[in-house]
Design a protein around this motif. Structure first.
Motif, PDB file in Angstrom:
ATOM      1  N   GLN B 377       0.848  -1.178   0.000  1.00 28.94           N
ATOM      2  CA  GLN B 377       0.000   0.000   0.000  1.00 28.94           C
ATOM      3  C   GLN B 377       0.895   1.243   0.000  1.00 28.94           C
ATOM      4  N   HIS B 477       1.065   4.040   6.274  1.00 29.77           N
ATOM      5  CA  HIS B 477       0.047   3.314   7.043  1.00 29.77           C
ATOM      6  C   HIS B 477       0.082   1.864   6.601  1.00 29.77           C
ATOM      7  N   PRO B 478       0.821   1.032   7.297  1.00 26.21           N
ATOM      8  CA  PRO B 478       0.853  -0.373   6.881  1.00 26.21           C
ATOM      9  C   PRO B 478      -0.567  -0.937   6.771  1.00 26.21           C
ATOM     10  N   PRO B 480      -3.797  -2.496   7.245  1.00 22.60           N
ATOM     11  CA  PRO B 480      -4.359  -3.151   8.435  1.00 22.60           C
ATOM     12  C   PRO B 480      -4.983  -4.504   8.119  1.00 22.60           C
ATOM     13  N   THR B 482      -3.689  -6.928   6.313  1.00 20.00           N
ATOM     14  CA  THR B 482      -2.785  -8.059   6.129  1.00 20.00           C
ATOM     15  C   THR B 482      -2.639  -8.855   7.405  1.00 20.00           C
ATOM     16  N   ASP B 486       4.073  -6.056  11.733  1.00 24.47           N
ATOM     17  CA  ASP B 486       4.178  -4.632  11.478  1.00 24.47           C
ATOM     18  C   ASP B 486       5.642  -4.280  11.196  1.00 24.47           C
TER      19      ASP B 486
END
Lengths: 439, 528
Positions: B377, B477-478, B480, B482, B486
């Motif tokens: 992302q 913003h990793p 959410p 998946t 982190d």
């Protein structure tokens, strides 16, 4: 045996809520059926919070210990309950009985449909029942710090609040197995509880016949009834939010402290059910501020009320948000302007309300009544219901315009989001739809 | 005196009521007694003139035919029917199924279609269980039912494994029979569909006939009432007129909706019967099979859950085209839902790589290719200047020999980017990246010169050895969704820590997996 344990688990939820309601309702302003209904709904919220807090450490036989404490509290408090059929309706009315029978068919459907099938719906299998299964399995494996592990599961949106999963965990634990067929049974029970509250609050001032009639209107939307039969969170957040608004209205009418607290607690609980609860907290606050401002309350009183409201949120909804923050759990809520969506959103809204949403005649009726009884809307307390509906509309449109929600999901969740305000709209119709053809 | 007056009042109402009742009854009788014409095809009397689907067995006794499903299909076909579709407007099938309100279909071949097609037919529910029901079908509702109807095919039920059939009648119906056929369609039961939680399909008429009929009418009334309000405001007329108009309209809405809600209640009652007949008395496992539409998959997942140890890493290789509920329902939804959670599948608790299990369903011996980590992302780009180095901590989920490619989002020449995977000490090189493919969204590097490693904590190092800046996609913003580890806070640009994470994807291709357990030819577990 499993059914007996399930029954005990559900009764314990009720007992916990009853103890709290009994503690709050010292003046006995609530009818017995209202107390029972509020007790169950409140019990679900409070119990799941207790389980959440306690799951940071491993406690052997957790659910039995919690159950024993609830039972002791109940015995110690011994709330008085006297069921009087006159609470339900006061005159012998054939029409009342007929409408009640139709409602009974719908409720039977809700119970049988729920209790016949294991969970199969998409989001429930990923976001709501599945985390309940994970909590149960981790607890069986004697894990500590379950809330911190909960954020790591694939497909499951980590920042979603956990009332529903903890409720499933509670029921799984008592049943001794992951039985997602019976763990959903608390949803139709919650429906019955909400209907009791809806009916009793409408009955005040409108009579039992009108109250039962609008209860039928509420249940006649297939969209609403169907959502009571599977584990999505939209129905739950809808009834908690609506209970909050209905009791806000009652507080404004009767000025009893109890109703204010019910309003504040139930609105706060929405943020423990679904992440849409956060805008609902703001909505409740704006509603409260509008009341305090329009009634010219002293500034000290205003601050105390706002403080009390925020305290409820601080105790109920904020801990989950803090946990997300400290665990660096990312949220998919991101500020991004999509002002060009104004037209699309409204076209979609129109489509969902009137054409594609299986709401039956309820939105037709709502718009017609609102347009034609607009004077009633602005009368005294009714205007707060109008505020609530319009604030909800602005909240939804604003969220869609300034975040990626609509961009990402289109109108997929639109209908479900409308479930939040739907009972409030029908309650409002019940309040404002007056006919006096002699004047 | 009072009693006499009361009696007089009653007699005033009796005569008009009697007259109205007589008229209604006469009109009703007229319609009921209208002649109808019917063609009866009895299955027991016409042996040789009908066939059953392959594998279906049948037994003729008394005046009925009992059928048992063996294979996939479950139907009866009348191949040489030849009736005039324009004349016969109602159909009645005498049928019995062990499941209440099962889904049946009547398909036909007319001059418009040359073979059986699902949209050339009628759906019906089979009625209550274990008794012969007459299923009434309104044939006029399909535009293609006209001219010479050559053949019909009756699908006897979706969930029932047996059924009994007596006859099929084609009727040129009178008013009463047409009403029955209309009611049969109108109150038809069908199971809620999975997508219905978004838009709720049931009951369909709400979205079609009621809404489309009501909507224009509705807006005219709403507009009209606003006009009357305006008139009231400017011309002081009696407000009671408006009130009466509004009251009438509300009454109309409620009356129409009240009648339609009666139909909803019939649907709900049928649903209760259906649930009791189909689900009650069965195990949770069986119910799960029914509700998902694939008992084999559900049984396989139980097999998987029982055989794979809890301390293991599980990889999902469920084929996407195996679910009757929709493309991704099984692999993305039901896979994890039917397994007890294997924490090592979601989170790296130790630094050793646990045993890996590859669950395969719906395909025979596929390439075990998949995505190891997804963090694609891209929210922003980070400028990697000539000579600069960028490092990202990465926890590997597969053995290095199985890690195949490394995917990045780059703006600039990927040829000038050096990609390496370093050991946890950040010094020892355990793999090199070789530029493999430059796409519009991704630049792909194939990992070569791989060495063994024992600790899954590694670094990916990117170095710009060209002369131009390379923009590397990063994620503020990793994702959410998946649920994977982190990676934020572990990105370093020339040694300086950054808040964001590198946007990347690692794909694997498992080499030499070993068979672990086999459920059947297309459902098994491999391991490594």
């Amino acid at each position: 045996m499993m059914y007996i344990y399930l029954f005990i688990a559900l009764i314990l939820v009720l007992l916990l809520g009853l103890v709290v309601v009994d503690f709050m309702d010292k003046k006995r302003g609530l009818a017995t059926l209202e107390r029972l209904a509020l007790g169950f709904l409140l019990g679900v919220g409070l119990l799941t919070l207790i389980l959440f807090w306690s799951s940071f450490v491993y406690i052997p036989y957790r659910v039995y210990i919690v159950g024993a404490i609830i039972a002791i509290l109940f015995i110690f408090r011994r709330p008085k309950l006297q069921v009087n059929y006159r609470d339900l309706y006061n005159k012998k009315q054939l029409l009342w009985v007929l409408i009640f029978l139709v409602i009974l068919i719908k409720l039977t459907y809700s119970f049988v449909e729920t209790a016949s099938k294991p969970e199969y719906t998409w989001d429930a299998c990923v976001h709501w029942t599945y985390p309940g299964n994970i909590i149960y399995q981790l607890d069986q494996d004697k894990y500590s710090g379950i809330p911190n592990i909960l954020n790591k599961f694939p497909g499951h949106i980590a920042h979603y609040p956990k009332q529903l999963p903890y409720m499933h965990y509670w029921l799984f634990s008592w049943m001794g197995e992951v039985n997602d067929q019976w763990s959903n049974i608390y949803l139709p029970i919650s429906l019955v509880c909400f209907l009791v509250l809806f009916y009793f609050n409408l009955k005040r001032g409108r009579g039992s016949l009108m109250a039962i009639f609008f209860t039928w209107v509420l249940l006649s939307a297939p969209m609403f009834l169907y959502h009571t039969t599977f584990g999505y969170a939209d129905f739950s957040i809808g009834i908690y939010f609506s209970t909050g608004i209905i009791f806000f209205y009652r507080w404004v009418c009767e000025k009893d402290e109890l109703y204010f607290w019910i309003f504040a607690i139930f609105i706060a609980l929405t943020s423990w059910i679904k992440f849409e609860g956060k805008p609902m907290i703001v909505l409740g606050l704006l509603l409260l501020l509008s009341y305090l401002w329009l009634n010219k309350k002293p500034i000290k009183n205003q601050l105390v009320r706002v403080g009390q409201y925020l305290l409820c949120y601080g105790l109920i909804g904020l801990p989950w948000q803090l946990l997300l923050h400290f665990n660096s759990v990312p949220s998919d809520e991101r500020f991004r302007l999509h002002l060009n969506f104004v037209g699309n959103i409204h076209a979609d809204l129109y489509n969902k309300l009137f054409i594609d949403g299986s709401w039956g005649a309820t939105w037709f009726l709502a718009f017609f009544v609102m347009a034609n009884f607009y004077k009633q809307f602005f009368k005294e307390e009714n205007k707060y219901l109008l505020f609530a509906i319009f604030l909800f509309y602005f909240a939804i449109v604003s969220v869609y315009l300034v975040t990626d929600s609509y961009y990402n999901f289109g109108g997929a969740a639109f209908n479900r989001t409308l479930l939040i305000i739907y009972p409030v709209v029908i309650f409002t119709l019940g309040r404002i739809c007056h006919f006096d053809l002699t004047k | 005196m009072k009693k006499i007056k009361k009696q007089e009042k009653q007699t005033i109402w009796i005569w008009p009521a009697v007259i109205i009742a007589v008229i209604v009854l006469s009109v009703g009788m007229f319609f009921v007694l209208q002649k109808s014409e019917q063609l009866v095809f009895s299955f027991s009397d016409n042996r040789g003139m009908w066939q059953v689907s392959a594998g279906t067995t049948f037994d003729i006794k008394d005046n009925q035919v009992d059928l048992k499903k063996q294979g996939r299909d479950f139907f009866v076909v009348v191949p040489d029917l030849k009736i005039d579709g324009s004349w016969y407007d109602v159909c009645a099938i005498e049928l019995m199924t062990p499941m209440a309100y099962d889904q049946g279909h009547l398909l036909f071949i007319s001059p418009i279609n040359q073979s059986y097609e699902s949209n050339f037919g009628y759906d019906f529910d089979t009625g209550r269980d274990d008794k012969f029901n007459k299923i009434w079908i309104n044939l006029t509702r399909h535009g293609a039912w006209q001219g010479n109807i050559r053949e019909v095919l009756i699908i006897l039920g979706t969930d029932s494994n047996s059924a009994s059939i007596k006859s099929i009648r084609f009727i040129h119906g009178n008013f009463f029979e047409k009403i029955k056929a209309w009611w049969g369609d109108f109150s038809r039961y069908y199971d809620p569909r999975l997508g219905s939680c978004f838009v709720m399909a049931s009951p369909f008429f709400v979205r079609t006939s009621f809404t489309l009929f009501f909507l224009p009418f509705y807006w005219w009334f709403l507009g009209g009432s606003i006009v009357v309000y305006a008139l009231l405001y400017f011309i002081k007329i009696d407000a009671r007129i408006l009130k009466v108009i509004i009251a009438i309209f509300i009454l109309v809405i409620l009356l129409v909706w009240g009648l339609l809600d009666l139909r909803n209640n019939v649907y709900y009652l049928k649903s209760i019967g259906r649930n009791i007949s189909l689900y009650w008395g069965k195990s949770l496992q069986e119910k799960r099979g029914i509700i998902t539409g694939n008992q084999e998959f559900i049984d396989f997942m139980k097999f998987v859950d029982e055989n794979i140890p809890l301390r293991a890493r599980v990889f999902n290789h469920i084929a996407y085209n195996t679910s009757p509920q929709g493309h991704s329902y099984f692999p993305e939804n039901q896979f994890n839902y039917n397994l007890r959670p294997r924490l090592e599948s979601f989170y790296q608790f130790s630094h050793e790589i646990p045993k890996r299990y590859y669950v395969v369903y719906g395909q025979a011996l596929p390439q075990l290719r998949g995505t190891d980590q997804t963090q694609m992302q891209v929210d922003a780009y980070l400028s990697l200047k000539p000579g600069q180095t960028l490092r990202q901590k990465v926890v590997l989920w597969n053995e290095l020999e199985d890690i195949d490619t490394f995917h990045l989002d780059l703006k600039g020449a990927g040829t000038n980017l050096e990609v390496k995977i370093l050991d946890k000490d950040g010094v020892k090189i355990i793999a090199d990246g070789d530029l493999f493919h430059v796409g519009t969204e991704e630049t792909v590097f194939k990992l070569i010169n791989k060495n063994r490693y024992t600790d899954s904590r590694t670094f990916v190092e990117l170095k710009n050895h060209g002369r131009a800046i390379i923009e590397v996609g990063i994620s503020a913003h990793p994702n959410p969704d998946t649920g994977l580890q982190d990676n934020s806070g572990s990105l370093f640009l020339n040694g300086a820590k950054k808040k964001e994470a590198l946007a990347f994807r690692l794909s694997y291709l498992v080499k030499n997996p070993q068979p672990f357990k086999k459920f059947n030819e297309h459902a098994y577990i491999l391991m490594k």
